[in-house]
Design a protein around this motif. Structure first.
Motif, PDB file in Angstrom:
ATOM      1  N   LEU A  92       0.828  -1.206   0.000  1.00 32.15           N
ATOM      2  CA  LEU A  92       0.000   0.000   0.000  1.00 32.15           C
ATOM      3  C   LEU A  92       0.864   1.258   0.000  1.00 32.15           C
ATOM      4  N   ASN A 263      -6.914  -3.655  -5.920  1.00 29.13           N
ATOM      5  CA  ASN A 263      -5.759  -4.362  -5.366  1.00 29.13           C
ATOM      6  C   ASN A 263      -5.536  -4.019  -3.896  1.00 29.13           C
ATOM      7  N   ARG A 265      -6.545  -1.536  -2.172  1.00 24.59           N
ATOM      8  CA  ARG A 265      -6.381  -0.127  -1.843  1.00 24.59           C
ATOM      9  C   ARG A 265      -7.730   0.542  -2.018  1.00 24.59           C
ATOM     10  N   VAL A 267     -10.065   3.261  -3.111  1.00 20.61           N
ATOM     11  CA  VAL A 267      -9.925   4.353  -4.082  1.00 20.61           C
ATOM     12  C   VAL A 267     -11.266   5.029  -4.305  1.00 20.61           C
ATOM     13  N   PRO A 300      -0.797  -6.069 -11.140  1.00 26.39           N
ATOM     14  CA  PRO A 300      -0.347  -4.750 -10.708  1.00 26.39           C
ATOM     15  C   PRO A 300       0.116  -3.859 -11.861  1.00 26.39           C
ATOM     16  N   VAL A 303      -2.345  -1.223 -13.326  1.00 21.90           N
ATOM     17  CA  VAL A 303      -2.802  -0.033 -12.602  1.00 21.90           C
ATOM     18  C   VAL A 303      -1.627   0.859 -12.262  1.00 21.90           C
ATOM     19  N   ASP A 304      -1.809   2.145 -12.386  1.00 24.71           N
ATOM     20  CA  ASP A 304      -0.819   3.099 -11.889  1.00 24.71           C
ATOM     21  C   ASP A 304      -1.345   3.658 -10.582  1.00 24.71           C
ATOM     22  N   VAL A 305      -0.630   3.343  -9.496  1.00 22.89           N
ATOM     23  CA  VAL A 305      -1.112   3.791  -8.190  1.00 22.89           C
ATOM     24  C   VAL A 305      -0.473   5.109  -7.792  1.00 22.89           C
ATOM     25  N   ASN A 306       0.505   5.545  -8.572  1.00 19.79           N
ATOM     26  CA  ASN A 306       1.270   6.726  -8.176  1.00 19.79           C
ATOM     27  C   ASN A 306       0.728   7.987  -8.853  1.00 19.79           C
ATOM     28  N   LYS A 311      -2.605   8.662  -2.586  1.00 27.04           N
ATOM     29  CA  LYS A 311      -2.793   7.354  -3.214  1.00 27.04           C
ATOM     30  C   LYS A 311      -4.258   6.911  -3.246  1.00 27.04           C
ATOM     31  N   SER A 312      -5.172   7.885  -3.239  1.00 26.53           N
ATOM     32  CA  SER A 312      -6.580   7.485  -3.220  1.00 26.53           C
ATOM     33  C   SER A 312      -7.195   7.485  -4.619  1.00 26.53           C
ATOM     34  N   VAL A 314      -6.397   5.977  -8.680  1.00 25.86           N
ATOM     35  CA  VAL A 314      -5.516   5.144  -9.499  1.00 25.86           C
ATOM     36  C   VAL A 314      -5.855   5.365 -10.966  1.00 25.86           C
TER      37      VAL A 314
END
Ligand code: ADP
Ligand code: MG
Length: 589
Positions: A92, A263, A265, A267, A300, A303-306, A311-312, A314
């Protein structure tokens, strides 16, 4: 001023602002760290809405003594080495910013013991200055105590809302993580009182029972993409969708209860929220929204989590595929659920047209003068020709006497008046009637109360019982005799007579849900706001068939109100299709 480089202290406080916006952001980062550390039990303690204290204790892997100080350095992380790692992040956290940010705006103490180490380490940091670092005893795992958040950033402190509001954000957050990780045991304590716990059984339904209460949880339908839903392409097949969505009979006035995880997280994603709502297409009344807790799991690298410091949000590499998967799986789960009336209402057009005609009697038994396709009658009011504007009824005061002609779409009363045809929103109209009655009763302190034969126990969700604390007084004044009964359960002894025969549980829960979304009212508006919330819940709903007598009574009562043309929330109760407009449309003029 000349250009200067900011001091590290100022720079770090500014950077912290991106990550730590309010107390709940701290809890979020600490929970994520605990989960990343593979804890299976997490204890959260909060005092004064997090302002005074937030403490998160986990039984995860701990931090080796030699690394404790480093953990607080900005961009220090054990979860990422290379920028390429970002493509397949499974933790996370990864930005290495949280602890540094938290420590720069609070007084933070971290105590930890890593697996295999004999003694633990305690580190105390104030405004990013390490104050003390000592060895001490601690079970394996990590406890982070964050005290006096923003004590050194008065500008931020000013923006905090009242404790109850900040607490609500924290509650929502902890329950969200508990839903995302049903295998972990979460405990949340607010000001020394247990306010939420999840059993850690691994079954999401067990968590939903804690969050929504047993009754609502029982009305949830499982969504599980491994059971059946056909995937169009291999990519679609790599997207798993699991969780629960509400039966169409259970719905809320906001989208707040749609919770999405990608994943693992949590969002916010408007597109996916829309996909879920679309799956309910025509199954829900207008402006009502389902409850949903859905996890989307996909490779993973998809997805772009950054995208955002918190980080809420994606970004999906193949957005449409994810959208399709969510919509298809929710839809199939809904269809597979026996409680839904056959395919009928899913087809174009409204529900129950045939039954609706019957109670109207007389003229409406004959062919309706609308185009044959039911769905078409909406557009016959000009959407495809030129835009038209309903006229605002002329006199802003009293209503002229109206003659009820019938009901349309189980939602509007059709009536005739001197100036033309009125469409009256039955719900809004009833709200107005109830509202004025309740206010009149409150003003004279003569609220008509109906005692229940037996007190009714109502189980609230943690969020609702939290809300109740704020509103207990005004509820009482309105005629709801409610008293706390331990835990999140309350006893209801009496209800306002004016609301008539209501489902007490649903009404009370609904009122609290609605109020939780409101801004804190000014003192002299509290009673009115409470009355408005009660009327919204007590009034006749859209979708309810009304008999001719009921409609006449409602219209008569509306005629007697002082502001018949708007509901307590300010929306119109009626629109007028004026004579002139009708004549123009029919080419008579
Ligand atoms: P990030 O989570 O992005 O790596 P943080 O600032 O949140 O950054 O944490 C920095 C590092 O401290 C983490 O990478 C991890 O190694 C360690 N850490 C923080 N909290 C915990 C915890 N509860 N248990 C074990 N290690 C932790
Ligand atoms: Mg972290």
């Amino acid at each position: 001023m000349p250009i200067r480089i900011l001091s590290p202290k100022v720079a770090s406080q500014i950077a912290a602002g991106e990550v730590i916006e309010r107390p709940a952001s701290v809890v979020k980062e600490l929970l994520e760290n605990a989960i990343d550390a593979k804890a299976d039990s997490i204890h959260v303690e909060v005092r004064q809405g997090g302002r005074r204290l937030m403490s998160v204790a986990d039984n995860g892997m701990g931090i080796p003594a030699a690394e404790v100080e480093l953990a607080f350095a900005r961009h220090a992380t054990s979860k990422l080495q290379d920028v390429s790692d970002l493509e397949h992040i499974t933790t996370l956290g990864f930005r290495g910013e949280a602890l540094a940010s938290i420590a720069s705006v609070s007084q933070t103490t971290l105590v930890t013991r890593a697996a295999g180490e004999e003694l633990g380490t305690r580190l105390r940091i104030e405004g990013a200055q390490a104050a003390r670092n000592e060895r001490c005893g601690h079970p394996q795992g990590t406890t982070v105590r964050v005290e006096n958040l923003f004590y050194n950033v008065p500008a931020r402190l000013k923006f905090l809302r009242r404790d109850a509001t900040e607490r609500k954000h924290i509650d929502a957050l902890v329950t969200r993580y508990a839903m995302a990780y049903p295998g972990l045991r979460f405990v949340l304590e607010n000001d020394g009182r247990l306010s939420f716990r999840s059993p850690g059984s691994g079954a999401l339904l067990d968590v939903l029972i804690e969050v929504y209460g047993l009754e609502a949880a029982q009305q949830m339908i499982a969504v599980d993409s491994s059971l059946g839903a056909r995937s169009a392409t291999p990519r679609d097949a790599s997207i798993a969708v699991t969780g629960y969505v509400s039966q169409p009979a259970l719905h809320r006035g906001t989208r707040e209860q749609i919770t999405l995880f990608v994943n693992g997280r949590w969002v916010r994603d408007r597109g996916l929220t829309f996909a879920i709502e679309q799956a309910y297409h025509t199954l829900l009344p207008v402006n009502r929204h389902p409850l949903a807790v859905l996890s989307v799991t996909l490779p993973p690298q998809e997805v772009d989590v950054n995208v955002h410091p918190t980080k809420s949000e994606v970004k999906f590499r193949h957005r449409d595929a994810v959208f399709r998967a969510v919509q298809r799986n929710v839809r199939e789960a809904l269809l597979a659920n026996a409680d839904i009336p056959s395919a009928g209402p899913l087809a174009a057009g409204g529900t129950g047209w045939a039954e609706r005609r019957a109670p109207l009697g007389g003229a409406t038994q004959h062919e309706m003068p609308f185009p044959r396709q039911e769905a078409g009658y909406r557009t016959s009011l000009g959407a495809d020709t030129q835009p038209w504007f309903p006229e605002t009824p002329p006199d802003p005061g009293k209503l002229p006497p109206l003659r009820v002609l019938g009901q349309m779409a189980q939602c509007y009363i059709v009536a005739e008046g001197p100036e033309g045809m009125y469409l009256i929103d039955q719900h809004a109209a009833h709200e107005r009637v109830l509202y004025e009655r309740l206010l009149a009763q409150q003003a004279t302190a003569q609220v008509a109360v109906q005692h229940l034969l037996e007190p009714l126990t109502v189980e609230l969700t943690p969020a609702q019982s939290e809300e109740l604390e704020t509103w207990l007084e005004p509820l009482l004044k309105l005629g709801f005799e409610v008293e706390p009964f331990g835990g999140h359960t309350v006893l209801v002894r009496a209800i306002p007579t004016t609301l008539g025969r209501i489902d007490v549980r649903q009404t009370l829960a609904g009122i609290l849900d609605d109020l939780s979304l409101e801004q804190t009212p000014l003192a002299d508006e509290i009673d009115a706001q409470m009355a408005a919330a009660a009327c919204k819940r007590g009034a006749v709903k859209a979708g309810q068939t009304l008999g001719e007598e009921e409609m006449r009574a409602l219209v008569r009562q509306l005629e007697e109100t002082t502001s018949p043309r708007t509901c307590p929330h300010g929306r119109p109760t009626m629109i007028l299709l004026g004579q002139a407009w009708l004549e123009r449309e029919f080419g008579r003029r």
